[in-house]
Design a protein around this motif. Structure first.
Motif, mmCIF file in Angstrom:
data_model
loop_
_atom_site.group_PDB
_atom_site.id
_atom_site.type_symbol
_atom_site.label_atom_id
_atom_site.label_comp_id
_atom_site.label_asym_id
_atom_site.label_seq_id
_atom_site.Cartn_x
_atom_site.Cartn_y
_atom_site.Cartn_z
ATOM 1 N N VAL A 301 63.446 64.760 59.624
ATOM 2 C CA VAL A 301 63.205 63.576 60.470
ATOM 3 C C VAL A 301 64.747 63.359 60.971
ATOM 4 O O VAL A 301 65.650 63.469 60.184
ATOM 5 N N VAL A 302 64.735 63.649 62.346
ATOM 6 C CA VAL A 302 65.997 63.361 63.232
ATOM 7 C C VAL A 302 66.063 62.013 63.565
ATOM 8 O O VAL A 302 65.390 61.642 64.517
ATOM 9 N N THR A 303 67.002 61.258 63.143
ATOM 10 C CA THR A 303 67.364 59.769 63.421
ATOM 11 C C THR A 303 68.162 59.516 64.570
ATOM 12 O O THR A 303 68.971 60.645 65.059
ATOM 13 N N LYS A 324 67.431 58.521 81.863
ATOM 14 C CA LYS A 324 67.924 58.462 80.622
ATOM 15 C C LYS A 324 66.726 58.773 79.738
ATOM 16 O O LYS A 324 66.626 59.361 78.847
ATOM 17 N N HIS A 325 65.547 58.117 80.038
ATOM 18 C CA HIS A 325 64.069 58.032 79.395
ATOM 19 C C HIS A 325 63.980 59.421 79.208
ATOM 20 O O HIS A 325 63.405 59.970 78.147
ATOM 21 N N ASP A 326 63.703 59.972 80.424
ATOM 22 C CA ASP A 326 62.980 61.399 80.346
ATOM 23 C C ASP A 326 64.139 62.449 79.674
ATOM 24 O O ASP A 326 63.674 63.309 79.258
ATOM 25 N N ALA A 327 65.397 62.186 79.918
ATOM 26 C CA ALA A 327 66.319 63.072 79.264
ATOM 27 C C ALA A 327 66.422 62.975 77.721
ATOM 28 O O ALA A 327 66.422 64.085 77.099
ATOM 29 N N ILE A 328 66.032 61.812 77.287
ATOM 30 C CA ILE A 328 65.878 61.758 75.703
ATOM 31 C C ILE A 328 64.525 62.467 75.255
ATOM 32 O O ILE A 328 64.565 63.244 74.257
ATOM 33 N N LEU A 329 63.444 62.024 75.937
ATOM 34 C CA LEU A 329 62.094 62.801 75.566
ATOM 35 C C LEU A 329 62.193 64.380 75.484
ATOM 36 O O LEU A 329 62.012 64.944 74.580
ATOM 37 N N GLU A 330 63.089 64.854 76.766
ATOM 38 C CA GLU A 330 62.972 66.275 76.905
ATOM 39 C C GLU A 330 64.021 66.716 75.796
ATOM 40 O O GLU A 330 63.781 67.984 75.338
ATOM 41 N N ARG A 331 65.275 66.143 75.380
ATOM 42 C CA ARG A 331 66.139 66.709 74.669
ATOM 43 C C ARG A 331 65.389 66.746 72.981
ATOM 44 O O ARG A 331 65.808 67.515 72.366
ATOM 45 N N ASN A 332 64.914 65.667 72.841
ATOM 46 C CA ASN A 332 64.162 65.391 71.448
ATOM 47 C C ASN A 332 63.081 66.558 71.206
ATOM 48 O O ASN A 332 62.957 67.060 70.252
ATOM 49 N N GLU A 333 62.328 66.914 72.480
ATOM 50 C CA GLU A 333 61.229 67.947 72.390
ATOM 51 C C GLU A 333 62.015 69.274 71.992
ATOM 52 O O GLU A 333 61.490 70.033 71.404
ATOM 53 N N MET A 334 62.997 69.468 72.726
ATOM 54 C CA MET A 334 63.576 70.910 72.578
ATOM 55 C C MET A 334 64.227 70.968 71.001
ATOM 56 O O MET A 334 64.320 72.049 70.141
ATOM 57 N N VAL A 335 64.894 69.782 70.437
ATOM 58 C CA VAL A 335 65.347 69.662 69.001
ATOM 59 C C VAL A 335 64.004 70.072 68.134
ATOM 60 O O VAL A 335 64.255 70.676 67.233
ATOM 61 N N LYS A 336 62.761 69.422 68.447
ATOM 62 C CA LYS A 336 61.764 69.742 67.782
ATOM 63 C C LYS A 336 61.511 71.210 67.700
ATOM 64 O O LYS A 336 61.090 71.798 66.658
ATOM 65 N N GLN A 337 61.373 71.808 69.046
ATOM 66 C CA GLN A 337 61.062 73.236 68.920
ATOM 67 C C GLN A 337 61.834 74.069 68.247
ATOM 68 O O GLN A 337 61.474 74.810 67.391
ATOM 69 N N GLU A 338 63.407 73.778 68.255
ATOM 70 C CA GLU A 338 64.377 74.523 67.685
ATOM 71 C C GLU A 338 64.312 74.443 66.233
ATOM 72 O O GLU A 338 64.230 75.507 65.741
ATOM 73 N N LYS A 339 64.516 73.345 65.751
ATOM 74 C CA LYS A 339 64.427 73.062 64.295
ATOM 75 C C LYS A 339 63.220 73.533 63.620
ATOM 76 O O LYS A 339 63.058 74.001 62.348
ATOM 77 N N VAL A 364 58.923 68.720 62.308
ATOM 78 C CA VAL A 364 59.932 67.776 62.812
ATOM 79 C C VAL A 364 59.830 66.450 63.579
ATOM 80 O O VAL A 364 58.792 66.519 64.397
ATOM 81 N N TYR A 365 60.379 65.401 63.167
ATOM 82 C CA TYR A 365 60.275 64.191 63.913
ATOM 83 C C TYR A 365 61.621 63.546 64.396
ATOM 84 O O TYR A 365 62.703 63.774 63.794
ATOM 85 N N THR A 366 61.240 63.230 65.746
ATOM 86 C CA THR A 366 62.748 62.512 66.290
ATOM 87 C C THR A 366 62.391 60.915 66.490
ATOM 88 O O THR A 366 61.612 60.578 67.367
ATOM 89 N N VAL A 367 63.074 60.199 65.391
ATOM 90 C CA VAL A 367 63.151 58.727 65.519
ATOM 91 C C VAL A 367 64.120 58.016 65.993
ATOM 92 O O VAL A 367 65.298 58.394 65.769
ATOM 93 N N SER A 368 63.778 56.785 66.383
ATOM 94 C CA SER A 368 64.956 55.899 66.956
ATOM 95 C C SER A 368 64.575 54.600 66.402
ATOM 96 O O SER A 368 63.516 53.803 67.039
ATOM 97 N N ALA A 369 65.319 54.132 65.294
ATOM 98 C CA ALA A 369 64.929 52.839 64.691
ATOM 99 C C ALA A 369 65.615 51.834 65.778
ATOM 100 O O ALA A 369 65.110 50.683 65.786
ATOM 101 N N TRP A 370 66.487 52.002 66.447
ATOM 102 C CA TRP A 370 67.291 51.013 67.395
ATOM 103 C C TRP A 370 66.217 50.802 68.393
ATOM 104 O O TRP A 370 65.992 49.679 68.677
ATOM 105 N N GLU A 371 65.722 51.821 69.151
ATOM 106 C CA GLU A 371 64.858 51.698 70.332
ATOM 107 C C GLU A 371 63.600 50.938 69.593
ATOM 108 O O GLU A 371 62.776 50.010 70.461
ATOM 109 N N TYR A 372 63.063 51.174 68.407
ATOM 110 C CA TYR A 372 62.095 50.576 67.795
ATOM 111 C C TYR A 372 62.027 49.144 67.850
ATOM 112 O O TYR A 372 60.950 48.101 68.236
ATOM 113 N N TRP A 373 63.251 48.472 67.604
ATOM 114 C CA TRP A 373 63.414 47.175 67.349
ATOM 115 C C TRP A 373 63.675 46.601 68.712
ATOM 116 O O TRP A 373 63.584 45.358 69.179
ATOM 117 N N ASN A 374 64.561 47.236 69.621
ATOM 118 C CA ASN A 374 65.112 46.669 70.899
ATOM 119 C C ASN A 374 64.289 47.334 72.232
ATOM 120 O O ASN A 374 64.212 46.357 73.027
#
Length: 560
Positions: A301-303, A324-339, A364-374
């Motif tokens: 779980v990547v926080t 930024k939205h698309d960049a975050i999702l793209e980067r997170n998908e790459m992290v999921k694939q690699e890890k 692998v899960y890429t999670v953002s608690a900050w974005e969940y609340w805000n």
């Protein structure tokens, strides 16, 4: 739920019929058998209660474990988060209860356990030329928190005879109750917060709070919360430090808690996952638990997955127009694939190819608690907090379904026995009990012979592993000594290792476990054979053997 309701209806009707049959029977032996079966049916509960499902949230300080759990439980700022002051590195267990109140039980080391740890702290607190010695500073802080300023200058014997400056309950347990999660968190803080080593320990701290600064003595914490809509009843979260603890007792509890987890989430933050290898070390520990404990599933779980320097990302990826939205999702998908590829490769080395964990969709899960609340950039679904909740719900439902099927199976066996008793009314009936007993003894002997064969399979790899461990003994020790590039202060750490029976968790040099290192060749040699025989998550030979025995006896009951 439908099967559960049908089971309840069948149980109620069956008990009534057995009571009627009991009143009509004149044979004492038959009456006793019916009475026994009626009691068995009455004792079966249609409401399925599953054993606790322990989910181990496994990560180092600052990885975002507590923040992650707060988001999953939908309780912001409930569990204390690291922030500017770290929390003690003990296991924190969070589960639901029947009460509407929030409760925390803070279990402390016994006097004997603390004195055992104190020996190592005194050795580490000896004056040194290196003023930046983290190990020494932490030892000094622990001693001074319990015994007062300048206490680190005293001998072990003097400290043992001194009266602590903090209030230690005779029960070695502090119970805190509150009506809200935030209130409980505030009340827990003085007990488990660590004063910063670099700051004045008394700055901004009241006399009352200083009397309750028991963090050096905390062994583990049990938190109970009211029932939650977002997490099923019976799920227990275990907030587990990533590398154990300097206290031998806390370290033993660390191992024990990892081994009883049904699921392990290795938690690391997005900024640490690229450069540091800490998560890989923790994944290895998780795999050990999978091999030797109750663990059935592992995930990474990547926080803090919303954190990103957008300009840097645009330059690296040569995508000047990406938002930024698309960049975050793209980067997170790459992290999921690699890890995910990395995890699967490592798991394949240790587990049989048919292991369920190797074939699941999400490693692998890429999670953002900050974005969940805000919700500044990502939607709630994109934070993957709901995805983890869905995972927990499916896990709970699967376990509940398994327990229900076990109940149905037991019910089938009881009905088979009832049918057998009814058939004994026939005058021409053969002595069924004697035949069943004879069959049982024969099958039981065969079961013992099969199990003996499996143990024999373990003998050779065990002997080979012991021989290899002896051969590599000196090399294993040298590896421990050579893993440190900067040896400053390492002699003290080695001293602490020796005082702590060969195991020590250093903040600087990591976890050092001489015992495990020496025995590793044995684990490597027997691992696959051991797993094939015993581990339930591998479809073990022992389980197959027991199931065959059970099925054979069922068939005999059916024939009878």
């Amino acid at each position: 739920k439908d099967v559960q309701n049908k089971l309840k209806d069948i149980l109620d009707k069956s008990v009534i019929k057995l009571l009627e049959s009991l009143s009509k029977s004149n044979l004492p032996e038959r009456r006793n058998a019916i009475e026994y079966l009626k009691n068995r049916l009455s004792g079966m509960k249609p409401d399925v209660v599953v054993d606790p499902i322990y989910i181990g949230v496994f990560g180092s300080t600052g990885a975002g474990k507590s923040t992650l759990l707060n988001a999953i439980m939908d309780k912001n700022f409930f569990l204390p988060v690291s922030g500017s002051k770290a929390c003690t590195s003990c296991v924190v267990q969070v589960g639901t209860g029947l009460s509407r109140q929030y409760e925390a039980k803070i279990h402390l080391l016994t006097d004997e356990e603390w004195k055992e740890e104190l020996k190592g702290l005194v050795a580490l607190a000896e004056p040194d030329e290196d003023d930046d010695d983290y190990e020494r500073n932490e030892a000094v802080l622990k001693i001074s928190t319990i015994y007062g300023e300048e206490a680190e200058r005293k001998s072990y014997e003097d400290l043992c005879s001194m009266k602590p400056i903090v209030s230690i309950p005779s029960s070695r347990c502090v119970t805190i109750k509150a009506t809200t999660g935030e209130d409980l968190s505030d009340k827990m803080n003085p007990y488990i917060r660590i004063q910063s080593i670099c700051s004045d320990a008394n700055e901004g701290t009241s006399e009352e709070d200083r009397n309750t600064q028991l963090w050096p003595l905390v062994k583990n914490v049990e938190v109970t919360v009211p029932k939650m809509k977002v997490v099923p009843e019976g799920v227990v979260f275990m907030d587990i430090p990533g590398t154990g603890d300097v206290s031998s007792k806390r370290d033993a509890m660390w191992k024990e808690n990892i081994n009883k987890c049904s699921v392990i989430w290795v938690v690391t933050s997005i900024e640490r996952i690229q450069g540091q290898k800490t998560h890989e070390m923790m994944l290895k520990e998780a795999v050990k638990a999978f091999q030797g404990g109750m663990c059935r599933d592992i995930s990474l779980v990547v926080t803090k997955s919303d954190q990103m320097d957008l300009n840097e990302y645009k330059w690296e990826r040569k995508k000047g127009d990406i938002n930024k939205h698309d960049a975050i999702l793209e980067r997170n998908e790459m992290v999921k694939q690699e890890k995910g590829v990395m995890m699967k490769k490592n798991l394949e080395k240790k587990l049989p190819s048919d292991s369920e964990v190797l074939h699941k969709d999400d490693l692998v899960y890429t999670v953002s608690a900050w974005e969940y609340w805000n919700g500044d950039t990502l939607t709630k679904e994109e934070t993957e907090v709901p995805k983890l909740r869905e995972y927990i719900q499916k896990l709970y439902e699967a376990q509940k379904r398994n327990v229900l099927m076990d109940n149905v199976e037991e019910l089938w066996v009881i009905f088979s026995l009832i049918q057998s008793i009814q058939s004994q009314q026939d005058a021409q009936h053969l002595p069924v009990k004697r035949i069943l007993l004879q069959d049982f003894i024969e099958k039981f002997i065969c079961l013992g012979e099969d199990i003996e064969k499996y143990f024999e399979e373990l003998e050779q790899p065990l002997h080979e592993g012991v021989a290899e461990a002896k051969r590599l003994c000196n090399e294993s020790i040298k590896k421990i000594l050579k893993q440190v590039r900067d040896n400053r202060g390492f002699h003290k750490t080695l001293k602490a290792v020796c005082l702590n029976s060969g195991v020590y968790m250093s903040k600087i040099f990591g976890r050092i476990d001489i015992n495990r290192s020496l025995a590793q060749p044995i684990y490597d040699s027997i691992d696959m054979s051991f797993g094939n025989i015993f581990r339930i998550q591998m479809g073990s030979k022992l389980k197959v053997c027991l199931d065959t025995f059970k099925d054979n006896m069922k068939e005999k009951l059916r024939e009878a």
